[in-house]
Design a protein around this motif. Structure first.
Motif, PDB file in Angstrom:
ATOM      1  N   VAL A  10       0.846  -1.192   0.000  1.00  5.15           N
ATOM      2  CA  VAL A  10       0.000   0.000   0.000  1.00  5.15           C
ATOM      3  C   VAL A  10       0.876   1.235   0.000  1.00  5.15           C
ATOM      4  O   VAL A  10       1.855   1.315   0.749  1.00  5.15           O
ATOM      5  CB  VAL A  10      -0.928   0.029   1.229  1.00  5.15           C
ATOM      6  CG1 VAL A  10      -1.731   1.326   1.277  1.00  5.15           C
ATOM      7  CG2 VAL A  10      -1.883  -1.164   1.216  1.00  5.15           C
ATOM      8  N   LEU A  11       0.507   2.194  -0.838  1.00  8.78           N
ATOM      9  CA  LEU A  11       1.174   3.488  -0.867  1.00  8.78           C
ATOM     10  C   LEU A  11       0.188   4.540  -0.383  1.00  8.78           C
ATOM     11  O   LEU A  11      -0.861   4.749  -1.001  1.00  8.78           O
ATOM     12  CB  LEU A  11       1.642   3.817  -2.285  1.00  8.78           C
ATOM     13  CG  LEU A  11       2.369   5.159  -2.432  1.00  8.78           C
ATOM     14  CD1 LEU A  11       3.737   5.099  -1.769  1.00  8.78           C
ATOM     15  CD2 LEU A  11       2.511   5.544  -3.899  1.00  8.78           C
ATOM     16  N   VAL A  12       0.505   5.175   0.733  1.00 10.52           N
ATOM     17  CA  VAL A  12      -0.323   6.252   1.278  1.00 10.52           C
ATOM     18  C   VAL A  12       0.248   7.573   0.786  1.00 10.52           C
ATOM     19  O   VAL A  12       1.434   7.852   0.980  1.00 10.52           O
ATOM     20  CB  VAL A  12      -0.340   6.230   2.822  1.00 10.52           C
ATOM     21  CG1 VAL A  12      -1.187   7.380   3.359  1.00 10.52           C
ATOM     22  CG2 VAL A  12      -0.864   4.886   3.334  1.00 10.52           C
ATOM     23  N   ILE A  13      -0.594   8.387   0.163  1.00 11.46           N
ATOM     24  CA  ILE A  13      -0.162   9.688  -0.330  1.00 11.46           C
ATOM     25  C   ILE A  13      -0.754  10.761   0.580  1.00 11.46           C
ATOM     26  O   ILE A  13      -1.969  10.952   0.642  1.00 11.46           O
ATOM     27  CB  ILE A  13      -0.618   9.912  -1.779  1.00 11.46           C
ATOM     28  CG1 ILE A  13      -0.041   8.807  -2.682  1.00 11.46           C
ATOM     29  CG2 ILE A  13      -0.176  11.280  -2.281  1.00 11.46           C
ATOM     30  CD1 ILE A  13      -0.543   8.867  -4.113  1.00 11.46           C
ATOM     31  N   GLY A  14       0.119  11.434   1.326  1.00  9.49           N
ATOM     32  CA  GLY A  14      -0.315  12.464   2.265  1.00  9.49           C
ATOM     33  C   GLY A  14       0.188  12.167   3.664  1.00  9.49           C
ATOM     34  O   GLY A  14      -0.113  11.096   4.215  1.00  9.49           O
ATOM     35  N   GLY A  15       0.933  13.102   4.232  1.00  7.15           N
ATOM     36  CA  GLY A  15       1.531  12.881   5.549  1.00  7.15           C
ATOM     37  C   GLY A  15       0.998  13.791   6.629  1.00  7.15           C
ATOM     38  O   GLY A  15       1.739  14.205   7.526  1.00  7.15           O
ATOM     39  N   GLY A  16      -0.294  14.089   6.571  1.00  5.01           N
ATOM     40  CA  GLY A  16      -0.930  14.832   7.647  1.00  5.01           C
ATOM     41  C   GLY A  16      -1.472  13.883   8.695  1.00  5.01           C
ATOM     42  O   GLY A  16      -1.102  12.702   8.759  1.00  5.01           O
ATOM     43  N   LEU A  36       4.088   8.791   1.359  1.00  4.16           N
ATOM     44  CA  LEU A  36       4.758   9.906   0.696  1.00  4.16           C
ATOM     45  C   LEU A  36       4.099  11.221   1.092  1.00  4.16           C
ATOM     46  O   LEU A  36       2.877  11.329   1.083  1.00  4.16           O
ATOM     47  CB  LEU A  36       4.680   9.750  -0.831  1.00  4.16           C
ATOM     48  CG  LEU A  36       5.226   8.465  -1.443  1.00  4.16           C
ATOM     49  CD1 LEU A  36       5.063   8.502  -2.953  1.00  4.16           C
ATOM     50  CD2 LEU A  36       6.688   8.257  -1.060  1.00  4.16           C
ATOM     51  N   GLU A  37       4.910  12.201   1.411  1.00  2.00           N
ATOM     52  CA  GLU A  37       4.427  13.541   1.749  1.00  2.00           C
ATOM     53  C   GLU A  37       5.203  14.552   0.916  1.00  2.00           C
ATOM     54  O   GLU A  37       6.434  14.515   0.869  1.00  2.00           O
ATOM     55  CB  GLU A  37       4.616  13.811   3.239  1.00  2.00           C
ATOM     56  CG  GLU A  37       4.524  15.270   3.666  1.00  2.00           C
ATOM     57  CD  GLU A  37       3.245  15.962   3.248  1.00  2.00           C
ATOM     58  OE1 GLU A  37       3.328  17.119   2.784  1.00  2.00           O
ATOM     59  OE2 GLU A  37       2.161  15.349   3.376  1.00  2.00           O
ATOM     60  N   ARG A  38       4.479  15.464   0.271  1.00  7.25           N
ATOM     61  CA  ARG A  38       5.112  16.424  -0.633  1.00  7.25           C
ATOM     62  C   ARG A  38       5.950  17.473   0.088  1.00  7.25           C
ATOM     63  O   ARG A  38       6.848  18.083  -0.504  1.00  7.25           O
ATOM     64  CB  ARG A  38       4.041  17.107  -1.495  1.00  7.25           C
ATOM     65  CG  ARG A  38       3.153  18.054  -0.734  1.00  7.25           C
ATOM     66  CD  ARG A  38       1.872  18.401  -1.474  1.00  7.25           C
ATOM     67  NE  ARG A  38       2.092  18.981  -2.790  1.00  7.25           N
ATOM     68  CZ  ARG A  38       2.165  20.276  -3.042  1.00  7.25           C
ATOM     69  NH1 ARG A  38       2.058  21.132  -2.038  1.00  7.25           N
ATOM     70  NH2 ARG A  38       2.332  20.715  -4.262  1.00  7.25           N
ATOM     71  N   GLY A  39       5.663  17.712   1.366  1.00  2.03           N
ATOM     72  CA  GLY A  39       6.437  18.663   2.161  1.00  2.03           C
ATOM     73  C   GLY A  39       6.942  17.984   3.417  1.00  2.03           C
ATOM     74  O   GLY A  39       7.464  16.876   3.380  1.00  2.03           O
ATOM     75  N   ALA A  40       6.762  18.657   4.539  1.00  3.37           N
ATOM     76  CA  ALA A  40       7.065  18.063   5.836  1.00  3.37           C
ATOM     77  C   ALA A  40       5.804  17.422   6.389  1.00  3.37           C
ATOM     78  O   ALA A  40       4.686  17.790   6.025  1.00  3.37           O
ATOM     79  CB  ALA A  40       7.584  19.123   6.802  1.00  3.37           C
ATOM     80  N   LEU A  41       5.963  16.444   7.274  1.00  2.67           N
ATOM     81  CA  LEU A  41       4.803  15.813   7.887  1.00  2.67           C
ATOM     82  C   LEU A  41       3.972  16.873   8.604  1.00  2.67           C
ATOM     83  O   LEU A  41       4.500  17.703   9.348  1.00  2.67           O
ATOM     84  CB  LEU A  41       5.239  14.735   8.875  1.00  2.67           C
ATOM     85  CG  LEU A  41       5.923  13.500   8.290  1.00  2.67           C
ATOM     86  CD1 LEU A  41       6.325  12.536   9.409  1.00  2.67           C
ATOM     87  CD2 LEU A  41       5.032  12.780   7.274  1.00  2.67           C
ATOM     88  N   GLY A  42       2.659  16.846   8.371  1.00  5.43           N
ATOM     89  CA  GLY A  42       1.756  17.777   9.045  1.00  5.43           C
ATOM     90  C   GLY A  42       1.782  19.190   8.513  1.00  5.43           C
ATOM     91  O   GLY A  42       1.230  20.098   9.141  1.00  5.43           O
ATOM     92  N   SER A  43       2.388  19.399   7.343  1.00  5.48           N
ATOM     93  CA  SER A  43       2.538  20.762   6.826  1.00  5.48           C
ATOM     94  C   SER A  43       1.342  21.241   6.013  1.00  5.48           C
ATOM     95  O   SER A  43       1.309  22.397   5.594  1.00  5.48           O
ATOM     96  CB  SER A  43       3.798  20.856   5.953  1.00  5.48           C
ATOM     97  OG  SER A  43       3.730  19.958   4.856  1.00  5.48           O
ATOM     98  N   GLY A  44       0.345  20.382   5.796  1.00  2.00           N
ATOM     99  CA  GLY A  44      -0.833  20.776   5.026  1.00  2.00           C
ATOM    100  C   GLY A  44      -1.962  21.243   5.922  1.00  2.00           C
ATOM    101  O   GLY A  44      -1.768  22.016   6.865  1.00  2.00           O
ATOM    102  N   SER A  45      -3.167  20.745   5.655  1.00  2.00           N
ATOM    103  CA  SER A  45      -4.347  21.229   6.364  1.00  2.00           C
ATOM    104  C   SER A  45      -4.353  20.864   7.847  1.00  2.00           C
ATOM    105  O   SER A  45      -5.075  21.488   8.633  1.00  2.00           O
ATOM    106  CB  SER A  45      -5.617  20.703   5.694  1.00  2.00           C
ATOM    107  OG  SER A  45      -5.623  19.293   5.640  1.00  2.00           O
ATOM    108  N   SER A  46      -3.556  19.874   8.264  1.00  2.17           N
ATOM    109  CA  SER A  46      -3.533  19.490   9.681  1.00  2.17           C
ATOM    110  C   SER A  46      -3.163  20.651  10.584  1.00  2.17           C
ATOM    111  O   SER A  46      -3.587  20.705  11.743  1.00  2.17           O
ATOM    112  CB  SER A  46      -2.556  18.327   9.907  1.00  2.17           C
ATOM    113  OG  SER A  46      -2.975  17.163   9.236  1.00  2.17           O
TER     114      SER A  46
END
Length: 370
Positions: A10-16, A36-46
């Motif tokens: 399984v590939l999870v896309i998004g590290g929030g 996979l996370e495009r930035g740092a963990l938790g750097s999006g909407s979280s």
């Protein structure tokens, strides 16, 4: 950074908070997992919300049930890991300004209780005791849900990431997905990886990720702007509950200041006009804050669905699972969402009926893809 493995179950896309919760649940179930996370963990909407975990969602007992289960999971997570998740009970006060809102509360209270939510109707004077900044004339009554907690979203993401790694998951940050082939080959800025199943937990970018896989996911982005103001001198250090007005105005204590949110400017509305509208509603509801200067706190994007409720399900034509569109409520639902996705991946029956979370609730063509 190490190269990606050639393949994964399984590939999870998004590290929030949603993605790391899912990765931890899958890895602990023995599923080979890469995140996979495009930035740092938790750097999006979280990190773009008011940082409150609550169980009461008026008018939506399904989400309330997910939130109640998630709150219990957060307490267990803090105890299990020894991590300080910043959990501090502040309570949630929902102002009722019209008779129909009172009727709706009375009609749905039993269902909320069955969903695991503790909530009661309080009088105007009782509401003012809970939040002394309130004008009693600004409401008829209020709903009070004591099980609401301020939290540290970054600490929660970190705790789930640690659990995922300890269970064998591989987490890669600063890695963007650039394409998804029909055979499960996923292309990224760090190379390609073949996945038996893709899980999309990409928050504001979920619609784009789904489209790359040929999946319709009606999730769009919604910019938010959180504001800060000074607490009146008489209330410095007073802990205020999260308080929600039907206009969408909400406030809560933020250290020695007050956090204020009220959506965003409307179509054709300037930010200055929006700030005036927020200031007017703030002063009408909380007279002690009338005329207070509103300062920019932070801004960012949330992932939203057409009805404001999460989309969690499995595509019927592709090896693709989605968990997105949480509409600013992801912190409140992440642990339960992780369980639901784990069960979807493993083909298990979930602890709750999840049909209402699937995108099948919208007929094909009824809404635009994100």
């Amino acid at each position: 950074m190490n190269e990606l493995p050639e393949r994964t179950d399984v590939l999870v896309i998004g590290g929030g908070v949603i993605g790391t919760s899912i990765a931890a649940r899958l890895a602990e179930a023995g599923v080979g997992t890469v995140l996979l996370e495009r930035g740092a963990l938790g750097s999006g909407s979280s990190g773009n919300t008011a940082g409150v975990i609550r169980t009461y969602f008026p008018g939506n007992t399904l989400i309330s049930s997910l939130a109640a289960r998630s709150l219990a999971a957060y307490h267990a997570l803090a105890e299990r890991t020894g991590n300080d998740l910043g959990l501090r009970r502040i309570g949630f006060l929902v102002l009722l300004t019209e008779e129909r809102q009172l009727e709706d509360f009375r009609r749905t209270r039993a269902a909320q209780g069955a969903a695991g939510v503790e909530v009661e109707l309080v009088s105007r004077s009782e509401a003012v005791q809970l939040n002394p900044l309130l004008d009693p004339g600004s409401m008829l009554a209020a709903a009070w849900a004591p099980e609401a907690y301020a939290c540290d979203p970054a600490a929660i993401v970190s705790a789930y990431a640690t659990l995922a790694r300890e269970a064998g998951a591989i987490l890669r940050t600063e890695t963007s997905v650039t394409g998804i082939d029909p055979d499960g080959q996923v292309h990224t800025t760090a190379g390609s990886i073949r996945a038996g199943l893709v899980v999309c937990a990409a928050g504001p970018w979920a619609g784009t990720v789904a489209a790359a896989a040929g999946v319709r996911l009606p999730v769009s982005t919604y910019p938010v702007d959180m504001l800060l103001t000074d607490a009146p001198a008489d209330f410095a250090g007073t802990t205020l509950p999260m308080t929600l007005h039907p206009s969408s105005l909400r406030i809560r204590s933020w250290g020695d200041r007050i956090l204020v949110g009220m959506g965003r400017p409307g179509p054709g509305e300037s930010r200055e006009d929006w700030l005036r509208r927020v200031s007017h509603q703030l002063g009408a509801t909380f007279p002690a804050l009338a005329g207070q200067r509103l300062e920019h706190g932070w801004s960012g994007d949330l992932d939203v669905s057409p009805d404001g409720m999460a989309c969690i399900g499995r595509d019927s034509t592709r090896p693709f699972v989605y968990a997105a569109g949480f509409s600013g409520q992801g912190l409140c639902q992440a642990p339960a969402a992780g369980e639901i996705v784990r069960d979807l991946v493993l083909g298990r029956k979930s602890w709750t009926d999840t049909t209402g979370l699937s995108t099948d609730r919208w007929p094909a063509g009824a809404v635009a893809a994100g």
